[in-house]
Design a protein around this motif. Structure first.
Motif, PDB file in Angstrom:
ATOM      1  N   ASN A 129       0.808  -1.221   0.000  1.00  0.00           N
ATOM      2  CA  ASN A 129       0.000   0.000   0.000  1.00  0.00           C
ATOM      3  C   ASN A 129       0.842   1.272   0.000  1.00  0.00           C
ATOM      4  OD1 ASN A 129      -2.516  -1.149  -0.186  1.00  0.00           O
ATOM      5  ND2 ASN A 129      -3.226  -0.497   1.820  1.00  0.00           N
ATOM      6  N   ALA A 130       1.896   1.294   0.811  1.00  0.00           N
ATOM      7  CA  ALA A 130       2.749   2.488   0.877  1.00  0.00           C
ATOM      8  C   ALA A 130       3.417   2.745  -0.465  1.00  0.00           C
ATOM      9  CB  ALA A 130       3.795   2.327   1.981  1.00  0.00           C
ATOM     10  N   PHE A 145      -4.519  -0.740  -7.192  1.00  0.00           N
ATOM     11  CA  PHE A 145      -5.532  -1.511  -6.474  1.00  0.00           C
ATOM     12  C   PHE A 145      -5.007  -1.733  -5.066  1.00  0.00           C
ATOM     13  CE2 PHE A 145      -6.849  -2.350 -10.789  1.00  0.00           C
ATOM     14  CZ  PHE A 145      -8.237  -2.348 -10.686  1.00  0.00           C
ATOM     15  N   ALA A 146      -5.668  -1.093  -4.101  1.00  0.00           N
ATOM     16  CA  ALA A 146      -5.194  -1.109  -2.720  1.00  0.00           C
ATOM     17  C   ALA A 146      -6.179  -1.862  -1.829  1.00  0.00           C
ATOM     18  CB  ALA A 146      -5.018   0.323  -2.216  1.00  0.00           C
ATOM     19  N   ARG A 147      -5.698  -2.255  -0.648  1.00  0.00           N
ATOM     20  CA  ARG A 147      -6.548  -2.912   0.341  1.00  0.00           C
ATOM     21  C   ARG A 147      -6.367  -2.226   1.687  1.00  0.00           C
ATOM     22  NH1 ARG A 147      -8.993  -7.760   0.222  1.00  0.00           N
ATOM     23  NH2 ARG A 147      -7.706  -8.670  -1.447  1.00  0.00           N
ATOM     24  N   LEU A 193       1.559 -12.154  10.671  1.00  0.00           N
ATOM     25  CA  LEU A 193       1.013 -10.891  10.184  1.00  0.00           C
ATOM     26  C   LEU A 193       1.870 -10.334   9.050  1.00  0.00           C
ATOM     27  CD1 LEU A 193       0.395  -9.311  13.705  1.00  0.00           C
ATOM     28  CD2 LEU A 193      -1.293 -10.503  12.296  1.00  0.00           C
ATOM     29  N   TYR A 194       1.270  -9.522   8.223  1.00  0.00           N
ATOM     30  CA  TYR A 194       2.001  -8.911   7.106  1.00  0.00           C
ATOM     31  C   TYR A 194       1.323  -7.591   6.723  1.00  0.00           C
ATOM     32  CZ  TYR A 194      -1.856 -10.687   4.250  1.00  0.00           C
ATOM     33  OH  TYR A 194      -3.108 -10.942   3.739  1.00  0.00           O
ATOM     34  N   SER A 201      -0.458  -0.975   8.719  1.00  0.00           N
ATOM     35  CA  SER A 201      -0.688  -1.783   7.536  1.00  0.00           C
ATOM     36  C   SER A 201      -1.805  -2.785   7.809  1.00  0.00           C
ATOM     37  CB  SER A 201       0.595  -2.517   7.145  1.00  0.00           C
ATOM     38  OG  SER A 201       0.928  -3.456   8.170  1.00  0.00           O
ATOM     39  N   PHE A 202      -1.942  -3.781   6.924  1.00  0.00           N
ATOM     40  CA  PHE A 202      -2.933  -4.830   7.110  1.00  0.00           C
ATOM     41  C   PHE A 202      -2.677  -5.584   8.414  1.00  0.00           C
ATOM     42  CE2 PHE A 202      -4.634  -9.144   6.247  1.00  0.00           C
ATOM     43  CZ  PHE A 202      -5.956  -8.799   6.000  1.00  0.00           C
ATOM     44  N   ALA A 203      -1.416  -5.673   8.808  1.00  0.00           N
ATOM     45  CA  ALA A 203      -1.085  -6.319  10.084  1.00  0.00           C
ATOM     46  C   ALA A 203      -1.779  -5.612  11.241  1.00  0.00           C
ATOM     47  CB  ALA A 203       0.436  -6.318  10.289  1.00  0.00           C
TER      48      ALA A 203
END
Length: 300
Positions: A129-130, A145-147, A193-194, A201-203
């Motif tokens: 994302n960053a 395309f981001a989440r 986590l990631y 982030s998603f983590a």
């Protein structure tokens, strides 16, 4: 030497008659004769042998006819190519996406766009994302395309798809034997986590869900990306919370199990610069919006 004068020359060189060439070009004969005379003066050579009964090309005229035809054909081809690019029928579009998006609706969307615009080249790359945000702002890419989304005043985001989260667990674990899991009961498990960075982030989103369910994971392992996280799950390092769409792809050593409590879901958004007026970008956004409505109707 200009292109119009070359066009006049080719007409005379092929017709070998000024009257017929003038009619073909839809101009009067005297201006045509002057243009040919000016071309000969410019080149410093005689292109035609003229007589009262007929004209013939000189050797210089023969050579120029070959080159002129090639030049004019290339010019015409260039005009057509530029026109197609300007209209969005050809050209290049740079698209980057979060890694986990490659398992969801994105491949189908890409196929849909390619079927409508087969001559537009798509340059695809995976970024976090960053990196997506930086690349978009610096105009290194056209579409991201981001989440779940990218937050910035210069960026506009459109929701493409919403989906539940799912648990990835080692195939050899006791958890794999259960049809459904309760997230709060997994507090003693190691959560993979990631991404590791940058944060938040998603983590952090997964940790927020855990906290909402009243616990903090007993231990955490941070992976740089989704692929690494799933690889760690496959060898029994721990469990991971991932988008449901990734379960569509089999992974040796990993099984996917749903959970209901605290499942806030996740989303994929299409992000573009607000000032991007590219015809290719606008076409892709239009196709994506129609596609998103179709997927929502299909899912609902």
């Amino acid at each position: 030497m200009d292109f119009k004068r070359l066009t006049y020359f080719v007409a005379v060189a092929e017709e070998l008659h000024f009257g017929r060439a003038a009619a073909r070009l839809d101009i009067a004969q005297p201006p045509l004769s002057r243009q040919i005379a000016q071309l000969e003066a410019e080149l410093g050579v005689q292109l035609f042998d003229r007589s009262r009964s007929q004209i013939k090309r000189t050797q210089a005229g023969d050579a120029l006819l070959v080159r002129a035809r090639d030049i004019l054909e290339r010019l015409d081809r260039t005009k057509r190519e530029v026109k197609r690019i300007g209209e969005g029928a050809a050209g290049r579009l740079r698209i980057a996406f979060i890694g986990s998006a490659s398992y969801g609706v994105l491949p189908e969307l890409i196929r849909t766009f390619r079927s409508e615009y087969p001559d537009v080249e798509l340059a695809l790359s995976a970024l976090n994302n960053a990196e997506l945000k930086t690349a978009l702002i610096e105009r290194q890419i056209d579409i991201a395309f981001a989440r779940p989304a990218l937050e910035d005043d210069e960026i506009r985001c459109d929701l493409i798809h919403q989906e539940p989260l799912i648990l990835a667990v080692p195939a050899e674990s006791d958890l794999a034997e259960r049809d459904e899991l309760i997230l709060a009961e997994l507090k003693r498990e190691t959560f993979v986590l990631y991404p590791r960075r940058p944060r938040p982030s998603f983590a952090d989103y997964v940790l927020k869900i855990c906290k909402k369910e009243g616990f903090i994971p007993g231990s955490e392992v941070l992976a740089q990306d989704y692929q690494t996280a799933i690889a760690l799950v496959s060898v029994g390092v721990g469990i991971s919370v991932v988008p449901q769409s990734v379960s569509q792809s089999d992974r040796h050593g990993v099984v996917f199990r749903p959970f209901e409590e605290g499942n806030l879901g996740t989303a994929i958004s299409l992000a573009v610069r607000r000032d991007n007026q590219s015809v290719h970008t606008n076409q892709f956004v239009t196709v994506a919006q129609k596609f998103a409505r179709k997927v929502k109707k299909r899912s609902g």
